[in-house]
Scaffold this motif. Structure first.
Motif, PDB file in Angstrom:
ATOM      1  N   MET A   1       0.861  -1.206   0.000  1.00 41.29           N
ATOM      2  CA  MET A   1       0.000   0.000   0.000  1.00 41.29           C
ATOM      3  C   MET A   1       0.895   1.253   0.000  1.00 41.29           C
ATOM      4  O   MET A   1       1.845   1.329   0.763  1.00 41.29           O
ATOM      5  CB  MET A   1      -0.877  -0.034   1.264  1.00 41.29           C
ATOM      6  CG  MET A   1      -1.966   0.998   1.347  1.00 41.29           C
ATOM      7  SD  MET A   1      -3.515   0.611   0.511  1.00 41.29           S
ATOM      8  CE  MET A   1      -4.169  -0.727   1.491  1.00 41.29           C
ATOM      9  N   GLU A   2       0.580   2.205  -0.889  1.00 40.11           N
ATOM     10  CA  GLU A   2       1.317   3.477  -0.940  1.00 40.11           C
ATOM     11  C   GLU A   2       0.670   4.470   0.027  1.00 40.11           C
ATOM     12  O   GLU A   2      -0.539   4.698  -0.049  1.00 40.11           O
ATOM     13  CB  GLU A   2       1.223   4.059  -2.358  1.00 40.11           C
ATOM     14  CG  GLU A   2       2.230   3.479  -3.336  1.00 40.11           C
ATOM     15  CD  GLU A   2       3.644   3.972  -3.049  1.00 40.11           C
ATOM     16  OE1 GLU A   2       3.860   5.196  -3.097  1.00 40.11           O
ATOM     17  OE2 GLU A   2       4.522   3.123  -2.743  1.00 40.11           O
ATOM     18  N   TYR A   3       1.459   5.040   0.909  1.00 38.04           N
ATOM     19  CA  TYR A   3       0.890   6.011   1.852  1.00 38.04           C
ATOM     20  C   TYR A   3       1.374   7.425   1.560  1.00 38.04           C
ATOM     21  O   TYR A   3       2.489   7.609   1.045  1.00 38.04           O
ATOM     22  CB  TYR A   3       1.257   5.628   3.285  1.00 38.04           C
ATOM     23  CG  TYR A   3       0.513   4.381   3.727  1.00 38.04           C
ATOM     24  CD1 TYR A   3      -0.855   4.435   3.981  1.00 38.04           C
ATOM     25  CD2 TYR A   3       1.164   3.162   3.835  1.00 38.04           C
ATOM     26  CE1 TYR A   3      -1.551   3.299   4.342  1.00 38.04           C
ATOM     27  CE2 TYR A   3       0.476   2.022   4.209  1.00 38.04           C
ATOM     28  CZ  TYR A   3      -0.884   2.096   4.459  1.00 38.04           C
ATOM     29  OH  TYR A   3      -1.575   0.973   4.814  1.00 38.04           O
ATOM     30  N   GLY A   4       0.540   8.402   1.909  1.00 36.43           N
ATOM     31  CA  GLY A   4       0.924   9.808   1.738  1.00 36.43           C
ATOM     32  C   GLY A   4       1.925  10.193   2.818  1.00 36.43           C
ATOM     33  O   GLY A   4       1.917   9.635   3.913  1.00 36.43           O
ATOM     34  N   SER A   5       2.797  11.135   2.531  1.00 34.38           N
ATOM     35  CA  SER A   5       3.783  11.535   3.539  1.00 34.38           C
ATOM     36  C   SER A   5       3.261  12.713   4.366  1.00 34.38           C
ATOM     37  O   SER A   5       2.323  13.421   3.980  1.00 34.38           O
ATOM     38  CB  SER A   5       5.120  11.861   2.880  1.00 34.38           C
ATOM     39  OG  SER A   5       4.894  12.700   1.792  1.00 34.38           O
ATOM     40  N   VAL A   6       3.922  12.891   5.502  1.00 35.28           N
ATOM     41  CA  VAL A   6       3.524  13.980   6.407  1.00 35.28           C
ATOM     42  C   VAL A   6       4.603  15.063   6.331  1.00 35.28           C
ATOM     43  O   VAL A   6       5.687  14.912   6.889  1.00 35.28           O
ATOM     44  CB  VAL A   6       3.383  13.458   7.856  1.00 35.28           C
ATOM     45  CG1 VAL A   6       2.952  14.585   8.795  1.00 35.28           C
ATOM     46  CG2 VAL A   6       2.385  12.316   7.920  1.00 35.28           C
ATOM     47  N   THR A   7       4.317  16.114   5.595  1.00 32.75           N
ATOM     48  CA  THR A   7       5.268  17.223   5.493  1.00 32.75           C
ATOM     49  C   THR A   7       4.785  18.339   6.434  1.00 32.75           C
ATOM     50  O   THR A   7       3.748  18.194   7.103  1.00 32.75           O
ATOM     51  CB  THR A   7       5.324  17.774   4.053  1.00 32.75           C
ATOM     52  OG1 THR A   7       4.038  18.359   3.781  1.00 32.75           O
ATOM     53  CG2 THR A   7       5.630  16.675   3.037  1.00 32.75           C
ATOM     54  N   ASP A   8       5.509  19.450   6.465  1.00 32.76           N
ATOM     55  CA  ASP A   8       5.104  20.586   7.309  1.00 32.76           C
ATOM     56  C   ASP A   8       3.666  21.020   6.995  1.00 32.76           C
ATOM     57  O   ASP A   8       2.923  21.444   7.864  1.00 32.76           O
ATOM     58  CB  ASP A   8       6.047  21.772   7.092  1.00 32.76           C
ATOM     59  CG  ASP A   8       7.431  21.491   7.687  1.00 32.76           C
ATOM     60  OD1 ASP A   8       7.546  20.484   8.429  1.00 32.76           O
ATOM     61  OD2 ASP A   8       8.371  22.243   7.388  1.00 32.76           O
TER      62      ASP A   8
END
Ligand code: FAD
Length: 461
Positions: A1-8
């Motif tokens: 599963m591809e997950y979204g990243s947590v940026t600022d």
């Protein structure tokens, strides 16, 4: 599963939902939320949030679902199978500040609590009303974490596990929707039992924010006994005979010799180092309990106990049971540098003696160090097998031993986990234990959490 990243940018969006002091990406906070009480690999989340309300959680989940960011609910992090470790990073929702006892309905023997309430604190509060919530997970767990793992413990034999006490819950779904499951009636035949679906789901289906629990009146009188035997078989056969006799102990626990030895050392006790049973009964009068004590004594005598000590009353119970507490810590302190693989099999009671014997045999054959103890009356065996995950050959042996012990439990019609949950460590047994039902479990997960954001990497391989 591809997950979204947590940026600022994502962190700022979440900060707009909760107040700034209830979010942190500080290293020490991330580190604290990267591990539970097990050896399973650590993984830091990207951000930790302490919500105060179901509405905040709903907004966070809606946002995370849109961005496909993993979300892992966190109670007190006392699990033993990696259950709350955020294996894919993302957001940890720490429920610790949702810790209010909302309503004690003493007349109905019920309490409504937020998910972050600590089990022991709840029972302290309830004692004023002469009530208690019996499943005792030993550790300082939250109600949400107990629901997550369907925790139980020493009193499950008489009163049941967490699932038997949950009447109703508020759950935030991965989509952000908020539902209430169950009712305040102690029985219901209405529709699918969604409480039971969420209990034991380990945060993979949604976030529990509020729980209504059924309660039990505090027992008026206690009786306890400690019996020591010449062999483990005599001790475990006694367990079976007590359970088969129709007696209803409130707790019936086993410690093997190595476990008694480490507890003696850690707690500076001087118990004889023998296979030991701890028994507890609850009743309305000392006279009734005396009769039960006589029956327990008689059953024990069939297996030639080398020692039998007993007492009536709460103080006597606490004195006799002292050595049963702190087992996990005693093993840890006596074995620095080693990690335990914790067996948590549960089998039908007629198979319990064979289960314990098999576990000890496997550990011995592989030349490993193991400590057997647990909730014997419920057929639940804990066997802590020690090794170092860094020492490949030794750790493989530990893993093999675990697999052979669980395989035996499944052959006996039992389960890989009586109370600790699947987490990371027991995923490999799911297919064997559940067969085709595993597919239905996967479909339920897909239906509720199509993007797989809730506590990914748990329960399913
Ligand atoms: C020394 C020791 C002894 C133990 N003895 C026992 C025992 O006798 N019996 C027993 O059952 N367990 C035992 N445990 C294991 C553990 O304490 C229990 O499983 C406990 O219920 C975990 O609670 P927690 O609050 O720490 O939850 P966590 O470890 O934080 O979380 C447990 C799981 O529930 C999920 N979760 C947490 N909160 C929520 C929520 N609000 N909504 C949805 N999901 C949530 C998490 O994502 C995770 O998957 C023991 C542990 C230790 C260290």
């Amino acid at each position: 599963m591809e997950y979204g990243s947590v940026t600022d940018r994502e962190v700022e969006a979440i900060r707009a939902i909760v107040s700034p002091e209830r979010l942190s990406a500080g290293e020490s906070v991330l580190d604290l939320h990267s591990k539970d009480e097990s050896f399973h690999p650590r993984r830091k989340p990207d951000v930790v949030v302490w919500p105060l309300k179901a509405e905040e959680i709903s907004q966070i989940l809606k946002f995370a679902n849109e961005k496909r960011i993993p979300v892992t609910p966190w109670g007190a992090g006392t699990s033993l199978e990696g259950n709350p470790v955020p294996s894919e990073g993302g957001i940890v929702l720490d429920l610790q500040q949702m810790n209010h006892i909302l309503e004690v309905r003493a007349e109905d023997l019920q309490v409504r609590v937020e998910a972050g309430v600590i089990y022991k604190e709840l029972n302290q509060h309830l004692s004023r009303f002469g009530l208690f919530f019996p499943p005792d997970p030993g550790a300082s767990a939250t109600i949400g974490g107990m629901v997550g793992n369907n925790a139980s413990g020493i009193r499950t034999i008489k009163y049941g596990a967490t699932k038997d006490f949950v009447l109703s819950m508020v759950v935030v779904l991965p989509s952000g929707g908020v539902i209430r499951t169950g009712t305040n009636a102690i029985k219901s035949s209405s529709g699918y039992d969604l409480c039971r679906l969420f209990v034991g789901s380990e945060g993979t289906l949604g976030v529990v924010t509020e729980v209504t629990l059924r309660l039990i009146g505090l027992p008026a009188e206690f009786m306890a006994a400690v019996a020591q035997f010449g062999s483990i078989r005599e001790a475990t056969d006694t367990v079976f005979q007590i359970m088969r006799s129709g007696l209803s102990p409130a707790a019936l626990e086993l410690l093997d010799i190595p476990t008694v030895q480490v507890v003696n050392r850690f707690k500076k006790l001087s118990m004889e180092e023998r296979p030991t049973l701890f028994v507890e009964f609850h009743g309305s009068s000392a006279a009734g309990l005396k009769e039960e004590l006589e029956m327990v004594k008689e059953i024990c005598s069939e297996n030639q106990p080398l020692r039998f000590d007993s007492g009536i009353g709460r103080e006597e119970r606490n004195r006799l049971w002292d050595a049963r507490y702190g087992v996990h810590e005693s093993i840890k302190v006596n074995n620095p540098g080693l990690s335990p693989l914790v067996i948590d099999t549960a089998v039908p009671i007629s198979k319990y003696s064979d289960m314990v014997e098999w576990g000890q045999k496997i550990v011995k054959e592989k030349g490993l160090k193991g400590y057997a103890f647990g909730h014997a009356g419920s057929g639940n065996l804990h066997l802590e097998i020690l090794g170092s995950p860094e020492e490949k050959v030794q750790w493989e042996k530990v893993q093999e031993a675990g697999e052979e012990i669980v395989a035996f439990a499944l052959e006996c019609g039992g389960t890989a986990t009586g109370e600790h949950g699947i987490g990371i460590g027991k995923r490999k047994f799911m297919k064997k234990e559940h067969g085709e039902s595993l597919l239905l479990m996967r479909q339920i997960k897909k239906l509720l959490d199509p993007n797989g954001i809730m506590n990914p990497g748990k329960i399913f391989e």
